[in-house]
Design a protein around this motif. Structure first.
Motif, PDB file in Angstrom:
ATOM      1  N   GLY A 187       0.882  -1.117   0.087  1.00  0.00           N
ATOM      2  CA  GLY A 187      -0.066  -0.075   0.001  1.00  0.00           C
ATOM      3  C   GLY A 187       0.933   1.236   0.110  1.00  0.00           C
ATOM      4  O   GLY A 187       2.103   1.176  -0.183  1.00  0.00           O
ATOM      5  N   LEU A 188       0.214   2.444   0.001  1.00  0.00           N
ATOM      6  CA  LEU A 188       0.701   3.572   0.012  1.00  0.00           C
ATOM      7  C   LEU A 188       0.999   4.229   1.334  1.00  0.00           C
ATOM      8  O   LEU A 188       0.074   4.084   2.281  1.00  0.00           O
ATOM      9  N   LEU A 189       2.078   4.598   1.807  1.00  0.00           N
ATOM     10  CA  LEU A 189       2.323   5.344   2.918  1.00  0.00           C
ATOM     11  C   LEU A 189       2.001   6.855   2.812  1.00  0.00           C
ATOM     12  O   LEU A 189       1.861   7.476   1.645  1.00  0.00           O
ATOM     13  N   PRO A 190       1.500   7.532   3.994  1.00  0.00           N
ATOM     14  CA  PRO A 190       1.188   8.966   4.009  1.00  0.00           C
ATOM     15  C   PRO A 190       2.401   9.739   3.161  1.00  0.00           C
ATOM     16  O   PRO A 190       3.275   9.555   3.397  1.00  0.00           O
ATOM     17  N   GLN A 191       1.637  10.606   2.316  1.00  0.00           N
ATOM     18  CA  GLN A 191       2.772  11.496   1.402  1.00  0.00           C
ATOM     19  C   GLN A 191       3.699  12.332   2.214  1.00  0.00           C
ATOM     20  O   GLN A 191       4.770  12.562   2.031  1.00  0.00           O
ATOM     21  N   ASP A 192       2.843  13.072   3.253  1.00  0.00           N
ATOM     22  CA  ASP A 192       3.555  14.053   4.127  1.00  0.00           C
ATOM     23  C   ASP A 192       4.610  14.897   3.264  1.00  0.00           C
ATOM     24  O   ASP A 192       5.812  15.201   3.686  1.00  0.00           O
ATOM     25  N   GLY A 193       4.107  15.462   2.203  1.00  0.00           N
ATOM     26  CA  GLY A 193       4.912  16.294   1.467  1.00  0.00           C
ATOM     27  C   GLY A 193       5.693  15.838   0.331  1.00  0.00           C
ATOM     28  O   GLY A 193       6.573  16.380  -0.403  1.00  0.00           O
ATOM     29  N   HIS A 194       6.064  14.576   0.271  1.00  0.00           N
ATOM     30  CA  HIS A 194       6.749  13.880  -0.787  1.00  0.00           C
ATOM     31  C   HIS A 194       6.437  14.052  -1.911  1.00  0.00           C
ATOM     32  O   HIS A 194       5.082  14.167  -2.268  1.00  0.00           O
ATOM     33  N   PRO A 195       7.221  14.252  -2.736  1.00  0.00           N
ATOM     34  CA  PRO A 195       6.913  14.681  -4.378  1.00  0.00           C
ATOM     35  C   PRO A 195       6.229  13.509  -5.099  1.00  0.00           C
ATOM     36  O   PRO A 195       5.706  13.672  -6.442  1.00  0.00           O
ATOM     37  N   PRO A 224       6.755  -4.300  -3.770  1.00  0.00           N
ATOM     38  CA  PRO A 224       5.463  -3.324  -3.133  1.00  0.00           C
ATOM     39  C   PRO A 224       4.571  -2.870  -4.163  1.00  0.00           C
ATOM     40  O   PRO A 224       5.043  -2.530  -5.511  1.00  0.00           O
ATOM     41  N   VAL A 225       3.249  -2.725  -4.091  1.00  0.00           N
ATOM     42  CA  VAL A 225       2.115  -2.471  -4.983  1.00  0.00           C
ATOM     43  C   VAL A 225       1.239  -1.499  -4.134  1.00  0.00           C
ATOM     44  O   VAL A 225       1.042  -1.672  -3.031  1.00  0.00           O
ATOM     45  N   TYR A 226       0.325  -0.701  -4.968  1.00  0.00           N
ATOM     46  CA  TYR A 226      -0.665  -0.263  -4.461  1.00  0.00           C
ATOM     47  C   TYR A 226      -1.915  -0.280  -5.508  1.00  0.00           C
ATOM     48  O   TYR A 226      -1.317  -0.784  -6.578  1.00  0.00           O
ATOM     49  N   ASN A 227      -3.118   0.053  -5.138  1.00  0.00           N
ATOM     50  CA  ASN A 227      -4.014  -0.254  -5.920  1.00  0.00           C
ATOM     51  C   ASN A 227      -4.277  -1.418  -6.625  1.00  0.00           C
ATOM     52  O   ASN A 227      -4.535  -1.703  -7.767  1.00  0.00           O
TER      53      ASN A 227
END
Length: 401
Positions: A148-156, A183-186
């Protein structure tokens, strides 16, 4: 002169047989098919910022749909939607799973459990690694939250996690198992036995200025919960993300995994991709009537309810039910309802024979009158007229018989 009915009867029987096969059709059709069902109570308009049009899960044979902070029950037996107690926390891009008679919602903001028996919610222990855009899969009283995706926290760019965290529904505790290789998401996911299949999804395909670039992949990653190990199996024929998936149990249809739809804005698909875990082979099934991505899938009695999603930039409340090939209910192969009334074969045959009998008798009566008139004319006519009548009789005999 009498008609040679024995020369006509075979044509009557052949026509009747064709009619029976056309109208009645095969008694036990084995092909897969789709049926439209009652639309979702939400899902109209442009694509909202809260992500997919809900996530669905089957609890004790009933389908529950969670959207924003709404909770809906779909009764498949009556094809009806009902509103239930709302989720305490509005969330997006969360994961849901059914375990021990409850529905569990896992998101970045909070983790909550819904009890259908009491129509109540309660908070549960938070995920050690908050994530989104993942799936939750239950096996033997435990729920697996993979990648899954980690919180973006301003990452580009997108930052994915390879973590595999396991929630014990009975003890309300978390443990960690072997991380996913890629690793994958969606992604789409399904459970067969003790194995969890992570199918497709967005994966890193490269970097630009240190920022990850992701694209849909065709990986089939399999986690064995008994051995705590990963393996790769036959990849998807068509790389996809934002699909939905589920598996049959083998009770009413052969055990297989079904992956529906997928894509993104500008590329929306209606594929039904079918995976046989025994032979590790992929095939294509009947396409979804409505192409969609970001959809949700719930399984009831080995049939699939494909709910909501986006047909491009617009969300859709579509609810379509899919019957797999060789689906059997009450030991009878199921086929789609015919578009014409279904009558007993004997009735169709009887009506057909009666119809042709009436035609034959009517023609016989007309021919009898014709010959009576021509015989009368023949008796009083000249030789030239008699020759004409003989010619007419010859032509009529050839055409009629």
């Amino acid at each position: 002169m009498t008609m040679n009915s024995h020369r006509v009867l075979p044509f009557i029987l052949i026509f009747s047989l064709i009619l029976i096969l056309t109208v009645v059709g095969p008694a036990n059709a084995s092909s897969d098919f789709w049926v439209s069902k009652a639309n979702l109570p939400v899902g109209w308009g442009t694509r909202p910022s809260i992500g997919p049009i809900g996530k669905a899960v089957t609890v004790s044979g009933q389908i529950y749909l969670f959207y924003a902070n709404y909770t809906y029950l779909y009764d498949a037996s009556t094809n009806t939607w009902f509103s239930k107690t709302s989720m305490p926390t509005q969330q997006s891009n969360f994961a849901v799973a059914a375990c021990l008679g409850k529905a569990y919602v896992f998101g970045e903001e909070s983790n909550e459990a819904y009890n259908p028996a009491t129509d109540t919610w309660n908070s549960i222990a938070p995920m050690p690694t908050p994530r989104s855009n993942m799936e939750a899969n239950a096996v033997d009283g435990k729920i697996y939250l993979i990648s899954g995706l980690l919180p973006q926290d301003g990452h580009p760019g997108p930052t994915m996690s390879n973590v595999n965290e396991v929630y014990n529904a009975a003890s309300n505790t978390w443990t960690t198992d072997a991380p996913i290789p890629t690793p994958v998401y969606n992604y789409a996911s399904a459970v067969v036995g003790s194995k969890i299949y992570i199918i497709g999804g967005d994966a890193v395909s490269g970097y630009a200025d240190g920022v990850a670039i992701t694209n849909p992949c065709n990986l089939t990653q399999v986690f064995n919960t008994q051995t705590n190990s990963w393996s790769y199996e036959q990849p998807l024929p068509i790389p996809l993300a934002n699909s939905g998936a589920g598996a049959t149990t083998g009770t009413f249809a052969p055990t297989k995994i079904y992956v529906f739809g997928g894509g993104n804005i500008g590329d929306v698909y209606n594929f039904t991709q079918i995976y046989n875990p025994d032979t590790e082979t992929w095939t294509l099934g009947a396409s979804m009537p409505t192409a969609r991505f970001d959809l949700s899938v719930a399984v009831v009695n080995d049939t699939f309810y494909v709910l909501g999603g986006y047909n491009d930039t617009y969300s859709t409340p579509i609810n379509e039910q899919y019957f797999p090939s060789n689906y059997q209910a009450n030991n009878q192969l199921t086929s789609p309802s015919p578009s014409v009334p279904e009558f007993p074969a004997w009735l169709i045959l009887a009506v057909t024979i009666l119809m042709f009998t009436v035609i034959i008798l009517k023609r016989k009566y007309r021919m009898k009158r014709f010959y009576a008139l021509t015989n009368k004319a023949f008796a009083i006519g000249s030789n030239r007229e008699k020759l004409r009548l003989i010619t007419i009789k010859t032509i009529v005999n050839r055409v009629t018989f």
